[in-house]
Design an enzyme around this catalytic site. Structure first.
Site, short mmCIF file in Angstrom:
data_model
loop_
_atom_site.label_atom_id
_atom_site.label_comp_id
_atom_site.label_asym_id
_atom_site.label_seq_id
_atom_site.Cartn_x
_atom_site.Cartn_y
_atom_site.Cartn_z
N GLU A 1 0.82 -1.20 0.00
CA GLU A 1 0.00 0.00 0.00
C GLU A 1 0.86 1.26 0.00
O GLU A 1 2.07 1.22 0.22
CB GLU A 1 -0.93 0.01 1.22
CG GLU A 1 -1.88 -1.17 1.31
CD GLU A 1 -2.90 -1.00 2.43
OE1 GLU A 1 -3.58 0.04 2.47
OE2 GLU A 1 -3.03 -1.92 3.26
N ASN A 2 0.18 2.37 -0.23
CA ASN A 2 0.74 3.72 -0.06
C ASN A 2 1.87 3.98 -1.06
O ASN A 2 2.21 3.16 -1.89
CB ASN A 2 1.20 3.93 1.39
CG ASN A 2 0.92 5.34 1.88
OD1 ASN A 2 0.98 6.31 1.13
ND2 ASN A 2 0.59 5.45 3.16
#
Length: 565
Positions: A386-387
């Protein structure tokens, strides 16, 4: 977010019935079609397989052709109901006077109707999957046309319709009553785990054959103009029997061809055989529950343990600050295994110091993963990418995938999972790139899991979850060359129970729909964030230890335990 369909005063059944009575619509059951040589489906584009609405016409321009969800074939009709328009879609056809007809179709959604203008209709309240409607009617003494329709109900969300059939003789006032000859030499020319390709010899007719209708058993599944067809959407390892009938412009239909029986493939080498129902459990947050209580109450066996992070120097630790072994996480894992269950650790997540981003190379990351695999004799690992530091960093994506390829080669039988965000229609740019990189380096990932929440799902979390998953399936098929069944066998869904950070609502009923869809499509993995939140707190918002909605304790976990793939 409040689920509008949970409010019983929104559209009570008796109000619906009163409105139907006011409109003069009679609800009737199915009427058997009299035996007649001219019986045939006289609708044009009955399954929307042309990819166009024509000749269907929908009020408010609210109709469209979609590729998911479908009942059969590859297309279906979607009606985007609004608060002021029921998205009525209709087609007018020529009929014969004083003649019995049967109208049938497959529909899905809240309060979906099927009927004929000025005559009979029928409806279903709220099927979570396609349900068949059927109604019979007899034309008037001088009636030569009929307008059949399907529609939803105001403010009840998008409905879907597929494989609509009006069985009876075609009209038009002509004198042609001669049926075509039966097609011959029906044969299967190819098959996969989800499709069967057919071919046959052409029929003859005194005027001309206009279509061939393909049947699976007694159900018409496709209409084509030529002498070949591919029936899709089939189940793997399943026997089907097909026949074909020819039809002319007057609606005369032939006798059935010879029958051919075909068993679809089982999925081949592309399937993983891996099935896992494993909701997230986090020992560093959210009032961690007793796993023995959860397991005995729900029947769940697997948990996804979050999160394995970097404790410094590419050294794996739970949440960056709890020891890899000997701490509370190991105690919980021992309890899970003592109760007959197991765990898959999740590396990464949205925030924190992540191994994928902080380990200097793919070999260093693989060594860190191997420490965890060895510590717990793992059967599977999950990389939650993620991110911007991992998911949106192309070099880190490659590092993670290369490390997974390494540990998989070094640990025969180990299953590798990657988990990442999605749009409502499937993978985003970075999700597509992740899949393409996995293919290019030969990472042999077992499960690509999407997280269909905080993705703009709005009020239709079931529909958008399915659409996102179908988008992932399409990407896997195009990238790896898999068939439908193999692609589904490499897919996971990881939802968020109750209210999401963006106030999207996944109720227990919606999660049950998602689970049932996942089972029917034989995907590999079902998870949600998180068991810590699987407790009621109506109006509680998005908090760490409850769902923000009214529910029973561990209700989402119990539903997830019913996932078998």
């Amino acid at each position: 977010m409040r689920n509008p369909l949970s409010n019983p005063s929104r559209r009570p059944r008796r109000r619906l019935l009163a409105l139907l009575a006011t409109a003069g619509l009679a609800l009737t059951g199915a009427v058997a079609l009299p035996g007649t040589a001219q019986a045939a489906n006289i609708l044009t584009n009955p399954g929307l397989e042309s990819g166009s609405l024509s000749p269907w016409s929908c009020t408010g321009n609210l109709g469209s052709v979609v590729s998911s969800p479908v009942h059969s074939g590859s297309k279906a009709l979607a009606g985007a109901v609004s608060s002021s328009d029921n998205a009525k879609c209709s087609q007018t056809v020529a009929v014969k006077p004083n003649t019995a007809y049967t109208l049938s179709g497959w529909v899905r959604g809240s309060y979906v109707y099927l009927g004929v203008d000025g005559g009979a209709s029928t409806w279903t309240s709220s099927p979570s999957a396609y349900a068949q409607l059927s109604v019979g009617f007899t034309t008037g003494a001088s009636q030569t046309s009929a307008t059949i329709y399907t529609h939803g109900w105001y403010a009840q969300g998008t409905y879907y319709a597929d494989d609509i059939s009006l069985d009876g003789p075609g009209g038009g006032g002509g004198s042609d009553t001669q049926a075509p000859t039966a097609p011959t030499s029906l044969r299967s020319t190819a098959k996969t785990s989800s499709t069967v390709s057919l071919a046959w010899n052409a029929s003859t007719d005194n005027v001309g054959v206009t279509a061939y209708d393909i049947y699976s058993g007694s159900n018409q599944v496709l209409s084509v103009s030529g002498t070949t067809a591919t029936v899709s959407g089939l189940s793997a390892g399943t026997a089907y029997t097909f026949t074909v009938k020819a039809r002319d412009a007057a609606g005369n239909t032939s006798a059935a061809s010879n029958a051919v029986s075909v068993t679809t493939d089982t999925g081949g080498g592309g399937g993983t055989g891996f099935k896992q129902a494993a909701p997230y459990l986090y020992e560093g947050w959210g009032d961690p529950p007793s796993v023995s209580t959860v397991m005995s109450s729900t029947g769940i066996k697997w948990f996804t343990m979050a999160f394995m992070l970097d404790g410094g120097g590419c050294n794996p630790m739970w949440d960056s600050n709890r020891p890899l072994t000997g701490g509370v996480d190991q105690t919980v894992i021992n309890q899970i295994r003592s109760a007959g269950g197991d765990i898959v650790p999740s590396f990464g997540g949205w925030q924190g110091s992540k191994l994928g981003a902080n380990c200097s190379s793919a070999s260093a990351l693989a060594a860190a993963l191997q420490k965890v695999i060895d510590a717990y004799s793992l059967k599977a690992i999950d990389m939650d990418i993620e991110n911007t530091d991992e998911f949106e960093n192309e070099a880190v994506q490659a590092r993670i995938l290369t490390a997974l390829k390494t540990v998989k080669a070094n640990n025969p039988g180990l299953k590798t999972i990657v988990t990442f965000g999605t749009s409502t229609t499937g993978p985003t740019y970075y999700g597509n790139r992740l899949i393409e990189q996995a293919k290019s380096i030969g990472a042999d990932i077992d499960v690509f899991t999407i997280m269909p929440f905080d993705f703009g799902g709005g009020s239709d979390m079931y529909g958008n979850t399915v659409n996102a998953t179908e988008g992932l399936k399409a990407k896997l098929k195009s990238t790896f060359g898999w068939d439908d069944a193999t692609a589904y066998a490499h897919i996971g869904i990881s939802g968020m129970n109750g209210l999401s950070d963006q106030q999207e609502l996944t109720s227990p009923a919606i999660w049950t729909q998602i689970r049932d869809w996942a089972n029917s499509h034989h995907i590999a993995r079902l998870a949600f964030w998180s068991v810590n939140r699987d407790r009621p707190c109506a109006g509680g918002g998005v908090v760490s230890n409850c769902s923000g909605i009214s529910q029973n304790n561990w209700q989402f976990t119990s539903i997830t335990a019913g996932f078998t793939g």
